[in-house]
Design a protein around this motif. Structure first.
Motif, mmCIF file in Angstrom:
data_model
loop_
_atom_site.group_PDB
_atom_site.id
_atom_site.type_symbol
_atom_site.label_atom_id
_atom_site.label_comp_id
_atom_site.label_asym_id
_atom_site.label_seq_id
_atom_site.Cartn_x
_atom_site.Cartn_y
_atom_site.Cartn_z
ATOM 1 N N ALA A 166 0.836 -1.204 0.000
ATOM 2 C CA ALA A 166 0.000 0.000 0.000
ATOM 3 C C ALA A 166 0.871 1.254 0.000
ATOM 4 O O ALA A 166 0.556 2.244 -0.677
ATOM 5 C CB ALA A 166 -0.923 -0.002 1.212
ATOM 6 N N ALA A 167 1.979 1.208 0.751
ATOM 7 C CA ALA A 167 2.875 2.357 0.816
ATOM 8 C C ALA A 167 3.536 2.617 -0.541
ATOM 9 O O ALA A 167 3.692 3.772 -0.955
ATOM 10 C CB ALA A 167 3.942 2.129 1.879
ATOM 11 N N GLU A 168 3.908 1.555 -1.230
ATOM 12 C CA GLU A 168 4.530 1.714 -2.542
ATOM 13 C C GLU A 168 3.584 2.394 -3.529
ATOM 14 O O GLU A 168 4.007 3.173 -4.386
ATOM 15 C CB GLU A 168 4.939 0.339 -3.086
ATOM 16 N N LEU A 169 2.291 2.104 -3.393
ATOM 17 C CA LEU A 169 1.290 2.658 -4.297
ATOM 18 C C LEU A 169 0.664 3.938 -3.760
ATOM 19 O O LEU A 169 -0.156 4.549 -4.447
ATOM 20 C CB LEU A 169 0.176 1.626 -4.532
ATOM 21 N N ASP A 170 1.067 4.328 -2.526
ATOM 22 C CA ASP A 170 0.410 5.439 -1.830
ATOM 23 C C ASP A 170 -1.096 5.231 -1.855
ATOM 24 O O ASP A 170 -1.880 6.115 -2.183
ATOM 25 C CB ASP A 170 0.763 6.780 -2.471
ATOM 26 N N GLN A 171 -1.491 4.027 -1.476
ATOM 27 C CA GLN A 171 -2.879 3.606 -1.600
ATOM 28 C C GLN A 171 -3.786 4.340 -0.621
ATOM 29 O O GLN A 171 -3.376 4.737 0.466
ATOM 30 C CB GLN A 171 -2.969 2.094 -1.344
ATOM 31 N N SER A 172 -5.031 4.525 -1.033
ATOM 32 C CA SER A 172 -6.030 5.148 -0.165
ATOM 33 C C SER A 172 -6.356 4.209 0.991
ATOM 34 O O SER A 172 -6.632 3.031 0.781
ATOM 35 C CB SER A 172 -7.297 5.450 -0.970
ATOM 36 N N CYS A 173 -6.327 4.724 2.217
ATOM 37 C CA CYS A 173 -6.546 3.900 3.410
ATOM 38 C C CYS A 173 -7.908 3.233 3.405
ATOM 39 O O CYS A 173 -8.074 2.104 3.876
ATOM 40 C CB CYS A 173 -6.419 4.750 4.673
ATOM 41 N N ILE A 174 -8.911 3.938 2.864
ATOM 42 C CA ILE A 174 -10.283 3.447 2.922
ATOM 43 C C ILE A 174 -10.482 2.205 2.072
ATOM 44 O O ILE A 174 -11.469 1.484 2.222
ATOM 45 C CB ILE A 174 -11.263 4.567 2.482
ATOM 46 N N ASP A 175 -9.539 1.912 1.173
ATOM 47 C CA ASP A 175 -9.651 0.703 0.361
ATOM 48 C C ASP A 175 -9.722 -0.548 1.228
ATOM 49 O O ASP A 175 -10.422 -1.503 0.902
ATOM 50 C CB ASP A 175 -8.449 0.579 -0.598
ATOM 51 N N ALA A 364 -3.595 -7.614 -10.468
ATOM 52 C CA ALA A 364 -2.600 -7.495 -9.398
ATOM 53 C C ALA A 364 -2.187 -6.045 -9.156
ATOM 54 O O ALA A 364 -1.643 -5.723 -8.103
ATOM 55 C CB ALA A 364 -1.376 -8.337 -9.740
ATOM 56 N N PHE A 365 -2.478 -5.170 -10.120
ATOM 57 C CA PHE A 365 -2.015 -3.783 -10.012
ATOM 58 C C PHE A 365 -3.119 -2.816 -9.563
ATOM 59 O O PHE A 365 -2.888 -1.619 -9.463
ATOM 60 C CB PHE A 365 -1.449 -3.324 -11.365
ATOM 61 N N VAL A 366 -4.308 -3.333 -9.326
ATOM 62 C CA VAL A 366 -5.415 -2.486 -8.866
ATOM 63 C C VAL A 366 -6.048 -3.119 -7.636
ATOM 64 O O VAL A 366 -5.765 -4.256 -7.286
ATOM 65 C CB VAL A 366 -6.486 -2.298 -9.970
ATOM 66 N N ASN A 367 -6.904 -2.352 -6.985
ATOM 67 C CA ASN A 367 -7.559 -2.838 -5.777
ATOM 68 C C ASN A 367 -9.050 -3.026 -6.049
ATOM 69 O O ASN A 367 -9.795 -2.065 -6.131
ATOM 70 C CB ASN A 367 -7.355 -1.842 -4.629
ATOM 71 N N MET A 368 -9.466 -4.285 -6.215
ATOM 72 C CA MET A 368 -10.880 -4.594 -6.435
ATOM 73 C C MET A 368 -11.289 -5.726 -5.504
ATOM 74 O O MET A 368 -10.524 -6.679 -5.302
ATOM 75 C CB MET A 368 -11.144 -5.054 -7.877
ATOM 76 N N ASP A 369 -12.497 -5.637 -4.954
ATOM 77 C CA ASP A 369 -13.011 -6.751 -4.175
ATOM 78 C C ASP A 369 -13.402 -7.878 -5.131
ATOM 79 O O ASP A 369 -13.470 -7.710 -6.348
ATOM 80 C CB ASP A 369 -14.219 -6.305 -3.346
ATOM 81 N N GLN A 370 -13.699 -9.051 -4.572
ATOM 82 C CA GLN A 370 -13.919 -10.235 -5.394
ATOM 83 C C GLN A 370 -15.161 -10.123 -6.269
ATOM 84 O O GLN A 370 -15.154 -10.548 -7.426
ATOM 85 C CB GLN A 370 -14.006 -11.469 -4.493
ATOM 86 N N ASP A 371 -16.244 -9.550 -5.732
ATOM 87 C CA ASP A 371 -17.450 -9.404 -6.545
ATOM 88 C C ASP A 371 -17.213 -8.469 -7.719
ATOM 89 O O ASP A 371 -17.682 -8.721 -8.832
ATOM 90 C CB ASP A 371 -18.601 -8.889 -5.684
#
Length: 392
Positions: A166-175, A364-371
């Motif tokens: 998450a840090a490498e991507l500076d990901q949004s915490c709410i994800d 692998a490069f994005v954040n998606m839930d399974q549905d």
């Protein structure tokens, strides 16, 4: 009205005894008074006391906050309502205050003044906040939490793995941290709350003989009473309601299966690996569950396929009449998520059987839930060159 007319004439009358310096100084002092009054009023509405002065906020979200680590922790640092819900940046703060007029309108109309009304609106309100956090890249969280300040060695191995990525991507915490300050909405089996907020929880009542589409990945059952699962109904799968008993419906799932083993997997069409449902081995072999109509051999693989209909039970929620809102959500998600690294290929760039491999390589490069993953993949397959009239 007379008073207003007199005031207007006075303000428009040229000054006779004041110098330019006196007028400038007066204007400067009045500006300071106005700006000070404006900021005082702004900060007065930017306190926890003001936020919970509304009964619906004090009785639900505020009470939930008090049971979380953001209220009481070993460091003694407490996050208040405006810390999370009002941006610190001045321009964004003003924008948020303007948006808050919607909340005042809700208070006036008593939109969430009872527990029942609040719970009915919880998913809608939470989704709106999650979207705002995502838009700001969780800046409200990062005003206190900083990736560079984290002590990785004090985390568990799993937390290290997730947080470093998450840090490498500076990901949004709410994800990943939805529900950390307030109770999560009732989303059934969903891990796609924004999708459900858009398409709803399904039809209020089901009609025998009508067709519906699954808005989530849902468990299948042997009958209307048992809790023993008989398989999985995939998202965006068309079903026909054959019978309704209580909260469950017996549905027919049309499709094709490969004549291999128990033939548990039902596909959307002949020769296409578009998943519609996966039955358990016991369910696939249960008499009366699976009916076979015809067989065809796939010339590309040599495998024999059977056209079938499975008749099995499913909970009646999250079955929607219209498929288009699901496709609209999938298209928007694909467009926004998969364009982060590069320009995403057009839906018709690949055929239905090629898309799963290509999509799984991107995921692998994005954040998606399974549905959401399952829905976007099915959207791409069903809008691929296999079905497009102007394909590559």
């Amino acid at each position: 009205m007379k008073w207003f007319i007199t005031l207007w004439r006075t303000l428009n009358k040229p000054a006779k005894n004041l110098t330019l310096g006196a007028i400038s100084l007066s204007a400067f002092l009045m500006g300071i008074i106005f700006w000070g009054g404006f900021n005082t009023a702004l900060e007065a509405t930017n306190t926890e006391a003001f936020c919970i002065s509304c009964h619906s906020m004090e009785s639900k979200p505020y009470q939930e906050l008090q049971s979380t680590v953001h209220w009481s922790n070993h460091s003694g640092v407490r996050a208040t309502c405006p810390d999370c819900h009002v941006p610190h940046n001045w321009s964004r703060k003003i924008g948020r205050k303007i948006e808050a007029s919607h909340d005042m309108w809700g208070w006036l109309l008593q939109t969430v003044n009872t527990e029942e009304k609040f719970e009915a609106k919880r998913l809608e309100m939470a989704s709106r906040e999650w979207k705002r956090f995502d838009r700001d890249n969780s800046l409200a969280c990062k005003n206190c939490h900083n990736y560079d300040s984290m002590k990785w060695d004090e985390m568990s191995k799993l937390a290290q793995k997730q947080m470093k990525r998450a840090a490498e991507l500076d990901q949004s915490c709410i994800d990943c941290h939805k529900g950390i300050a307030h109770k999560l909405p009732d989303m059934g089996t969903s891990r796609a709350p924004e999708l459900i907020a858009q398409v709803g929880s399904g039809e209020s009542s089901l009609t025998v003989g009508e067709s519906y589409f699954s808005a989530l990945t849902k468990p299948l059952f042997f009958n209307e009473k048992t809790d023993v699962e008989a398989g999985t109904l995939n998202i965006a799968t068309k079903v026909k309601v054959l019978e309704v008993k209580g909260q469950r419906a017996k549905v027919g799932i049309d499709g094709w299966r490969k004549k291999i083993g128990a033939g548990r997997v039902i596909y959307f069409d002949f020769g296409m690996n578009i998943l519609s449902a996966q039955l358990s081995k016991d369910a696939a072999l249960e008499p009366g569950v699976m009916e076979v109509f015809e067989e065809q051999q796939d010339p590309l693989t040599g495998l024999t396929w059977q056209r079938v209909e499975a008749q099995i039970w499913v909970d009646g929620d999250y079955l929607v009449k219209d498929l288009q809102p699901l496709w609209d959500y999938a298209r928007d998600t694909y467009s926004s998520s998969c364009s982060v690294c590069h320009t995403q290929p057009d839906e018709a760039h690949f055929d239905a059987n090629t898309w799963p491999g290509m999509f799984q390589g991107m995921i692998a490069f994005v954040n998606m839930d399974q549905d959401t993953q399952a829905l976007v993949q099915k959207y791409l397959q069903e809008h691929s060159s296999t079905f497009a009239t102007s394909a590559h």
